[in-house]
Scaffold this motif. Structure first.
Motif, mmCIF file in Angstrom:
data_model
loop_
_atom_site.group_PDB
_atom_site.id
_atom_site.type_symbol
_atom_site.label_atom_id
_atom_site.label_comp_id
_atom_site.label_asym_id
_atom_site.label_seq_id
_atom_site.Cartn_x
_atom_site.Cartn_y
_atom_site.Cartn_z
ATOM 1 N N GLU A 150 52.757 29.312 39.782
ATOM 2 C CA GLU A 150 51.938 28.630 38.778
ATOM 3 C C GLU A 150 50.537 28.334 39.307
ATOM 4 O O GLU A 150 49.543 28.508 38.592
ATOM 5 C CB GLU A 150 52.628 27.338 38.354
ATOM 6 N N VAL A 151 50.450 27.889 40.556
ATOM 7 C CA VAL A 151 49.152 27.543 41.135
ATOM 8 C C VAL A 151 48.264 28.777 41.286
ATOM 9 O O VAL A 151 47.094 28.778 40.896
ATOM 10 C CB VAL A 151 49.331 26.857 42.508
ATOM 11 N N VAL A 152 48.834 29.852 41.840
ATOM 12 C CA VAL A 152 48.052 31.069 42.046
ATOM 13 C C VAL A 152 47.599 31.640 40.710
ATOM 14 O O VAL A 152 46.449 32.069 40.548
ATOM 15 C CB VAL A 152 48.878 32.109 42.841
ATOM 16 N N ASP A 153 48.510 31.642 39.735
ATOM 17 C CA ASP A 153 48.172 32.120 38.388
ATOM 18 C C ASP A 153 47.000 31.322 37.817
ATOM 19 O O ASP A 153 46.043 31.880 37.262
ATOM 20 C CB ASP A 153 49.401 31.982 37.493
ATOM 21 N N SER A 154 47.071 30.014 37.975
ATOM 22 C CA SER A 154 46.012 29.141 37.459
ATOM 23 C C SER A 154 44.684 29.376 38.168
ATOM 24 O O SER A 154 43.630 29.452 37.523
ATOM 25 C CB SER A 154 46.439 27.675 37.616
ATOM 26 N N GLU A 155 44.717 29.511 39.487
ATOM 27 C CA GLU A 155 43.478 29.713 40.241
ATOM 28 C C GLU A 155 42.814 31.043 39.902
ATOM 29 O O GLU A 155 41.595 31.133 39.804
ATOM 30 C CB GLU A 155 43.762 29.642 41.752
ATOM 31 N N ILE A 156 43.633 32.074 39.710
ATOM 32 C CA ILE A 156 43.071 33.380 39.345
ATOM 33 C C ILE A 156 42.448 33.319 37.951
ATOM 34 O O ILE A 156 41.319 33.773 37.731
ATOM 35 C CB ILE A 156 44.165 34.465 39.394
ATOM 36 N N SER A 157 43.182 32.740 37.004
ATOM 37 C CA SER A 157 42.736 32.726 35.610
ATOM 38 C C SER A 157 41.561 31.782 35.383
ATOM 39 O O SER A 157 40.634 32.100 34.627
ATOM 40 C CB SER A 157 43.899 32.323 34.700
ATOM 41 N N ASP A 158 41.587 30.616 36.027
ATOM 42 C CA ASP A 158 40.594 29.579 35.739
ATOM 43 C C ASP A 158 39.361 29.633 36.631
ATOM 44 O O ASP A 158 38.312 29.102 36.255
ATOM 45 C CB ASP A 158 41.226 28.188 35.866
ATOM 46 N N ASN A 159 39.473 30.268 37.799
ATOM 47 C CA ASN A 159 38.348 30.235 38.739
ATOM 48 C C ASN A 159 37.899 31.618 39.217
ATOM 49 O O ASN A 159 36.749 31.998 39.032
ATOM 50 C CB ASN A 159 38.707 29.364 39.955
ATOM 51 N N LEU A 160 38.834 32.390 39.802
ATOM 52 C CA LEU A 160 38.427 33.645 40.427
ATOM 53 C C LEU A 160 37.936 34.671 39.395
ATOM 54 O O LEU A 160 36.844 35.229 39.534
ATOM 55 C CB LEU A 160 39.580 34.230 41.253
ATOM 56 N N LEU A 161 38.744 34.927 38.356
ATOM 57 C CA LEU A 161 38.349 35.936 37.369
ATOM 58 C C LEU A 161 37.086 35.552 36.588
ATOM 59 O O LEU A 161 36.219 36.409 36.380
ATOM 60 C CB LEU A 161 39.508 36.225 36.418
ATOM 61 N N PRO A 162 36.928 34.302 36.152
ATOM 62 C CA PRO A 162 35.667 33.931 35.505
ATOM 63 C C PRO A 162 34.457 34.129 36.417
ATOM 64 O O PRO A 162 33.391 34.559 35.957
ATOM 65 C CB PRO A 162 35.868 32.447 35.162
ATOM 66 N N PHE A 163 34.622 33.834 37.709
ATOM 67 C CA PHE A 163 33.530 34.030 38.668
ATOM 68 C C PHE A 163 33.153 35.506 38.776
ATOM 69 O O PHE A 163 31.970 35.876 38.736
ATOM 70 C CB PHE A 163 33.944 33.485 40.035
ATOM 71 N N LEU A 164 34.173 36.375 38.868
ATOM 72 C CA LEU A 164 33.917 37.812 38.959
ATOM 73 C C LEU A 164 33.325 38.342 37.652
ATOM 74 O O LEU A 164 32.452 39.220 37.665
ATOM 75 C CB LEU A 164 35.212 38.554 39.297
ATOM 76 N N SER A 165 33.794 37.816 36.521
ATOM 77 C CA SER A 165 33.273 38.259 35.222
ATOM 78 C C SER A 165 31.796 37.911 35.063
ATOM 79 O O SER A 165 31.010 38.715 34.544
ATOM 80 C CB SER A 165 34.084 37.625 34.089
ATOM 81 N N ARG A 166 31.416 36.715 35.504
ATOM 82 C CA ARG A 166 30.005 36.321 35.422
ATOM 83 C C ARG A 166 29.143 37.237 36.285
ATOM 84 O O ARG A 166 28.035 37.628 35.881
ATOM 85 C CB ARG A 166 29.838 34.865 35.859
ATOM 86 N N ALA A 167 29.647 37.570 37.456
ATOM 87 C CA ALA A 167 28.893 38.471 38.337
ATOM 88 C C ALA A 167 28.713 39.838 37.684
ATOM 89 O O ALA A 167 27.653 40.462 37.792
ATOM 90 C CB ALA A 167 29.601 38.608 39.683
ATOM 91 N N GLU A 168 29.750 40.295 36.977
ATOM 92 C CA GLU A 168 29.668 41.587 36.291
ATOM 93 C C GLU A 168 28.645 41.527 35.150
ATOM 94 O O GLU A 168 27.828 42.429 34.975
ATOM 95 C CB GLU A 168 31.042 41.969 35.748
ATOM 96 N N PHE A 185 41.250 29.022 49.862
ATOM 97 C CA PHE A 185 41.156 27.604 50.200
ATOM 98 C C PHE A 185 41.623 26.729 49.040
ATOM 99 O O PHE A 185 42.398 25.781 49.223
ATOM 100 C CB PHE A 185 39.706 27.271 50.573
ATOM 101 N N ARG A 186 41.163 27.039 47.836
ATOM 102 C CA ARG A 186 41.580 26.259 46.673
ATOM 103 C C ARG A 186 43.092 26.362 46.457
ATOM 104 O O ARG A 186 43.764 25.364 46.155
ATOM 105 C CB ARG A 186 40.833 26.739 45.426
ATOM 106 N N SER A 187 43.613 27.566 46.617
ATOM 107 C CA SER A 187 45.051 27.778 46.408
ATOM 108 C C SER A 187 45.876 26.992 47.407
ATOM 109 O O SER A 187 46.858 26.326 47.037
ATOM 110 C CB SER A 187 45.387 29.271 46.486
ATOM 111 N N ILE A 188 45.497 27.055 48.692
ATOM 112 C CA ILE A 188 46.298 26.365 49.709
ATOM 113 C C ILE A 188 46.164 24.858 49.575
ATOM 114 O O ILE A 188 47.102 24.107 49.881
ATOM 115 C CB ILE A 188 45.928 26.834 51.139
ATOM 116 N N CYS A 189 45.014 24.367 49.085
ATOM 117 C CA CYS A 189 44.866 22.925 48.874
ATOM 118 C C CYS A 189 45.826 22.441 47.791
ATOM 119 O O CYS A 189 46.431 21.374 47.907
ATOM 120 C CB CYS A 189 43.433 22.580 48.491
#
Length: 455
Positions: A150-168, A185-189
């Motif tokens: 659940e945590v990894v899914d949330s971090e990818i969807s809410d933070n990592l992918l939006p960040f990559l999309s903005r860069a694109e 770091f966010r995931s392990i926290c």
């Protein structure tokens, strides 16, 4: 004048005799292959020339040695040791009955004590056994697996992918390793401590401090003259002064995390720190300071395990995939066939069916293991299966980086990025000898988070 010259000559002669005596007497000669080593200075000159390519240097020396093992000599033989990429030797070191003869020891703890304390990666004996027992129990629970998912899914969807999309969208070049480092770091926290790192105003200071501390520990390990960094530490100068400041920042962050958990009810929390805090309430400590030190070391161990290893593995994975379109297309086909036309996310059980992706990740870590070198200290004299002699007090290392590049271990296509080597005739991932693939270690110290790391 003549008397001065005579005294200088006699002094020089005595020093030379002492060196020769020390060289031959304190460390009897072995028959171990010892490439690029010279009398008195050992491998120092070669080490200095190759510090920028340390792991490739070790690999090159091992590759040209029939046994896949070498001896490494230090200046004046002060700290000698052996290093291997031979799976038989790795099995000998990491399993019973020889496991107890190869410990982390004083050499390892002296270098890492300020950073890792008595955490699971730096401990031996009862302290390590206790932490291993607790961690083994918690990592085997289904509730933790689902929580991680659940945590990894949330971090990818809410933070990592939006960040990559903005860069694109902005057509902007970005540092992928930096982005993945923050993701790790966010995931392990959240998985490790149940906290949002953004709630800590000094989280960026912590990340910088942690990165510097890890780098400084590596410099200590590879230092040809440990006396110099120890002297700088004693005098609190230069890199050691900054290292001490970094450790203080790390401690502030870790104790802040612990304090935030103590203010909440840990009984209903799924994160790892909460679970360890429940265990700690049943343990005996001399005082509250010792209990908090125990928890502090747990926090730092989780960060070390989850942040750098994840970002390093993923960075190399995407680098390799980007250079191999065939592999990228095969991964995409597998994902598409499993997901179909929907945009739903993958569940924990579904991830287990991604055999080709699993193979590609394994192949990536074979070539670029997150922890390329592991070190132990020999308690007593020993002889490895390939005949390598190990002296009491020597360091005994195995290089996962070198193992993954040995033609004798992986075949003539060893340097190719080839996920298919991990699949059977039906396209399913097949088991591999862990001693040929010691990326997650082996034996009693096998990485407990292996399954979660793949996820």
């Amino acid at each position: 004048m003549l008397e001065f010259i005579s005294l200088t000559f006699i002094s020089s002669l005595l020093i030379y005799i002492f060196i020769i005596f020390f060289f031959f007497k304190s460390h009897p000669a072995t028959k171990n292959p010892c490439p690029e080593s010279h009398p008195v200075i050992g491998n120092v000159l070669s080490l200095l020339r190759n510090l920028h390519r340390f792991h490739d240097w070790i690999t090159d020396m091992i590759r040209h040695t029939p046994s896949l093992s070498i001896q490494v000599n230090s200046f004046l033989n002060i700290s000698n040791g052996v290093c291997t990429a031979n799976p038989d030797n790795i099995q000998h070191m990491l399993t019973s009955p020889n496991f107890s003869n190869y410990i982390k020891g004083s050499r390892f703890s002296d270098i890492l004590d300020e950073l890792l304390g008595d955490g699971i990666f730096n401990a031996d004996g009862q302290i390590w056994t206790l932490q291993r027992k607790i961690a083994s129990h918690e990592f085997s629970t289904n509730s933790l697996r689902l929580f991680v998912s659940e945590v990894v899914d949330s971090e990818i969807s809410d933070n990592l992918l939006p960040f990559l999309s903005r860069a694109e969208e902005e057509n902007r070049v970005l540092d992928l390793q930096s982005a993945l480092n923050k993701f790790g770091f966010r995931s392990i926290c959240r998985v490790g401590f149940g906290v949002d790192p953004e709630s800590f105003t000094r989280n960026l200071d912590f990340m910088d401090a942690f990165d510097y501390a890890v780098e400084n520990c590596f410099r200590r390990i590879t230092s040809p003259a440990p006396l110099f960094w120890k002297l700088k530490r004693f005098l609190n100068l230069g890199s050691e002064k900054r290292f001490r400041e970094s450790v203080n920042t790390i401690n502030d962050f870790a104790l802040g995390v612990i304090a935030s958990k103590e203010e909440s009810d840990n009984r209903n929390h799924q994160d790892l720190l909460a679970r360890f805090m429940v265990w700690s309430s049943t343990m005996e400590f001399e005082d509250e300071k010792q209990r908090r030190k125990f928890l502090r070391d747990i926090v730092i161990s989780f960060v070390l395990a989850g942040k750098d290893s994840t970002s390093t593995a993923l960075t190399w994975f995407f680098w390799l995939v980007a250079g191999n379109p065939r592999v990228a297309n095969s991964i995409h086909r597998e994902l598409s066939s499993l997901r179909g036309q929907s945009s739903r996310r993958f569940g924990y059980e579904e991830l287990k069916g991604l055999d080709y992706l699993h193979a590609a990740l394994s192949e990536s870590m074979r070539l670029f293991p997150p922890v390329p070198l592991n070190s132990r200290l020999a308690v007593e004299d020993a002889v490895w299966p390939d005949g390598t002699q190990v002296r009491k007090g020597w360091f005994a290392d195995y290089s996962a980086y070198a193992v993954g590049r040995m033609e004798k271990v992986w075949g003539a296509d060893v340097l190719e990025f080839k996920p298919e080597r991990w699949l059977d005739g039906e396209g399913r991932c097949k088991p591999v000898d862990p001693f040929r693939y010691p990326v997650f270690h082996c034996g009693p110290r096998m990485c407990l988070g292996k399954e979660m790391a793949y996820m």
